[in-house]
Design a protein around this motif. Structure first.
Motif, PDB file in Angstrom:
ATOM      1  N   HIS A  77     -12.417 -63.122   9.802  1.00  0.00           N
ATOM      2  CA  HIS A  77     -12.342 -64.210  10.778  1.00  0.00           C
ATOM      3  C   HIS A  77     -12.925 -63.765  12.116  1.00  0.00           C
ATOM      4  O   HIS A  77     -13.520 -64.577  12.849  1.00  0.00           O
ATOM      5  N   ASP A  78     -12.768 -62.490  12.451  1.00  0.00           N
ATOM      6  CA  ASP A  78     -13.359 -61.958  13.680  1.00  0.00           C
ATOM      7  C   ASP A  78     -14.887 -61.989  13.609  1.00  0.00           C
ATOM      8  O   ASP A  78     -15.560 -62.168  14.628  1.00  0.00           O
ATOM      9  N   LEU A  79     -15.445 -61.805  12.417  1.00  0.00           N
ATOM     10  CA  LEU A  79     -16.893 -61.882  12.251  1.00  0.00           C
ATOM     11  C   LEU A  79     -17.380 -63.311  12.464  1.00  0.00           C
ATOM     12  O   LEU A  79     -18.439 -63.547  13.055  1.00  0.00           O
ATOM     13  N   ARG A  80     -16.612 -64.264  11.980  1.00  0.00           N
ATOM     14  CA  ARG A  80     -16.948 -65.683  12.196  1.00  0.00           C
ATOM     15  C   ARG A  80     -16.911 -66.008  13.691  1.00  0.00           C
ATOM     16  O   ARG A  80     -17.771 -66.715  14.210  1.00  0.00           O
ATOM     17  N   ALA A  81     -15.921 -65.431  14.384  1.00  0.00           N
ATOM     18  CA  ALA A  81     -15.818 -65.641  15.824  1.00  0.00           C
ATOM     19  C   ALA A  81     -16.980 -64.964  16.562  1.00  0.00           C
ATOM     20  O   ALA A  81     -17.461 -65.476  17.579  1.00  0.00           O
ATOM     21  N   LYS A  82     -17.429 -63.840  16.061  1.00  0.00           N
ATOM     22  CA  LYS A  82     -18.577 -63.159  16.688  1.00  0.00           C
ATOM     23  C   LYS A  82     -19.818 -64.036  16.591  1.00  0.00           C
ATOM     24  O   LYS A  82     -20.602 -64.128  17.550  1.00  0.00           O
ATOM     25  N   CYS A  83     -20.002 -64.673  15.448  1.00  0.00           N
ATOM     26  CA  CYS A  83     -21.141 -65.566  15.272  1.00  0.00           C
ATOM     27  C   CYS A  83     -21.102 -66.681  16.313  1.00  0.00           C
ATOM     28  O   CYS A  83     -22.104 -66.991  16.958  1.00  0.00           O
ATOM     29  N   ARG A 130     -12.043 -72.620  22.394  1.00  0.00           N
ATOM     30  CA  ARG A 130     -10.769 -71.937  22.641  1.00  0.00           C
ATOM     31  C   ARG A 130     -10.550 -70.747  21.718  1.00  0.00           C
ATOM     32  O   ARG A 130     -10.056 -69.700  22.136  1.00  0.00           O
ATOM     33  N   ILE A 131     -10.922 -70.876  20.457  1.00  0.00           N
ATOM     34  CA  ILE A 131     -10.567 -69.870  19.456  1.00  0.00           C
ATOM     35  C   ILE A 131     -11.731 -68.960  19.079  1.00  0.00           C
ATOM     36  O   ILE A 131     -11.537 -67.769  18.806  1.00  0.00           O
ATOM     37  N   TYR A 132     -12.954 -69.473  19.093  1.00  0.00           N
ATOM     38  CA  TYR A 132     -14.070 -68.709  18.532  1.00  0.00           C
ATOM     39  C   TYR A 132     -15.034 -68.128  19.569  1.00  0.00           C
ATOM     40  O   TYR A 132     -15.755 -67.185  19.270  1.00  0.00           O
ATOM     41  N   ARG A 133     -15.072 -68.694  20.754  1.00  0.00           N
ATOM     42  CA  ARG A 133     -15.967 -68.150  21.791  1.00  0.00           C
ATOM     43  C   ARG A 133     -15.197 -67.082  22.553  1.00  0.00           C
ATOM     44  O   ARG A 133     -14.450 -67.367  23.494  1.00  0.00           O
ATOM     45  N   ARG A 134     -15.392 -65.827  22.185  1.00  0.00           N
ATOM     46  CA  ARG A 134     -14.562 -64.731  22.696  1.00  0.00           C
ATOM     47  C   ARG A 134     -15.249 -63.848  23.731  1.00  0.00           C
ATOM     48  O   ARG A 134     -14.613 -62.960  24.285  1.00  0.00           O
TER      49      ARG A 134
END
Length: 339
Positions: free
Chosen positions: A296-302, A326-330
């Motif tokens: 899931h962290d890889l999906r957020a990195k994308c 909120r959740i994926y743009r880190r």
């Protein structure tokens, strides 16, 4: 489980009340099915809809019979487990007596706060169905609660960590490490969910790109996406093809038998989860990476690496950009100072 249900030798049975054997093929113990979805379906077909609903436990019985079987297999398992705690606290409470104060008391009572919030979501949906089914006139608490949501995960996988992961040598020429490394490459370029990526078939790889119908919205919006080809994506897919342990098979990522890693009956991907755990163990042992990360962290990195929020939202196939933001743009937002 509903009253009088038992699980014996891997199957679910209903202990028929005395005097009602004729309605259950003359049996005192009626076999409902091997899996919970199968058991609930047979149960619903036998008894029909439950109209005599007075208490929360009665409502949950009908919810388990008619609503949960329509969800994804993994969600069915999670919802069914959640009902046990909800029944313990609310089971005998009359539908008309549940108030917001009881919901807050439930959250105080539950040691696992995050699980408690998910369980309240299920209870809230059950009450929504109760309004639809005509048991109550209005939802007793949906618009009156102020429950703080959990803080989103902030782990951002750095580029150098990806380089470290891709530098691990594979002891095999097919599958294993090579499969995970090619999986990471495709995931970082497309942002696909694990289920969609593991279900990706060779027929989805077409001339104009990767044709995708996200499994999460297949039964609702049915939204379809075509991810166009780039040189990097073609190369990543080519690596995934070369890493397959079985060259002739329907799936881009497959096990040694050429089958999909996902068991559609349960929604689980046990073989892939074991493969990922083994890969991460080697990453932490053999590279400079010191902090574990998830798929899931890889999906957020994308999503974080996409130039714009709109592009990230499209990659994530989200209907609402606020979820993406909120959740994926880190990554931190870069703000220019005033002149």
């Amino acid at each position: 489980m509903p009253k009088r249900w038992t699980n014996v030798h891997g199957a679910y049975y209903y202990q028929v009340p005395k005097g009602l054997e004729s309605a259950w093929d003359g049996k005192k113990k009626f076999r409902l099915g091997k899996t919970l979805p199968e058991a609930y379906k047979v149960w619903a077909d036998r008894i029909g809809r439950t109209d005599n609903v007075r208490a929360v436990g009665d409502l949950l019985d009908r919810y388990a019979l008619e609503v949960i079987p329509g969800k994804a297999p993994s969600t069915q398992t999670q919802n069914t487990a959640s009902l046990k705690n909800i029944r313990t606290f609310f089971g005998t409470a009359p539908l008309s007596e549940v108030k917001p104060m009881h919901i807050y008391k439930y959250l105080d009572w539950r040691p696992a706060k995050t699980s408690g919030k998910r369980e309240i979501e299920i209870l809230s949906h059950a009450f929504t169905k109760a309004v639809e089914w005509g048991y109550i006139e209005k939802h007793p608490f949906a618009w009156q609660l102020r429950i703080e949501s959990d803080a989103p995960r902030t782990r951002y996988v750095e580029d150098w960590e990806i380089v470290e992961c891709l530098s691990i040598d594979s002891k095999r020429k097919k599958g294993s490490i090579l499969a995970v490394q090619s999986y990471i490459r495709v995931k970082l370029l497309t942002g696909m969910r694990r289920g969609d990526l593991l279900r990706l078939s060779m027929s989805d790889l077409q001339d104009d790109g990767i044709h995708l119908t996200p499994n999460k919205t297949k039964k609702s919006t049915g939204k379809r996406v075509i991810i166009g080809w780039s040189e990097e994506l073609r190369e990543a897919v080519a690596m995934a093809k070369a890493a397959r342990p079985v060259m002739i098979g329907p799936f881009l990522f497959c096990n040694r038998s050429g089958e999909c890693y996902i068991d559609e009956a349960t929604g689980r991907a046990g073989g892939w989860e074991s493969l990922w755990r083994g890969f991460m163990a080697r990453v932490l042992k053999e590279t400079k990476v010191t902090e574990r990360f998830t798929e899931h962290d890889l999906r957020a990195k994308c999503a974080s690496d996409a130039e714009t929020l709109a592009h990230a939202q499209a990659l994530m196939t989200h209907a609402d950009s606020r979820i993406t933001d909120r959740i994926y743009r880190r990554k931190p937002e870069i703000v220019k100072p005033l002149r």
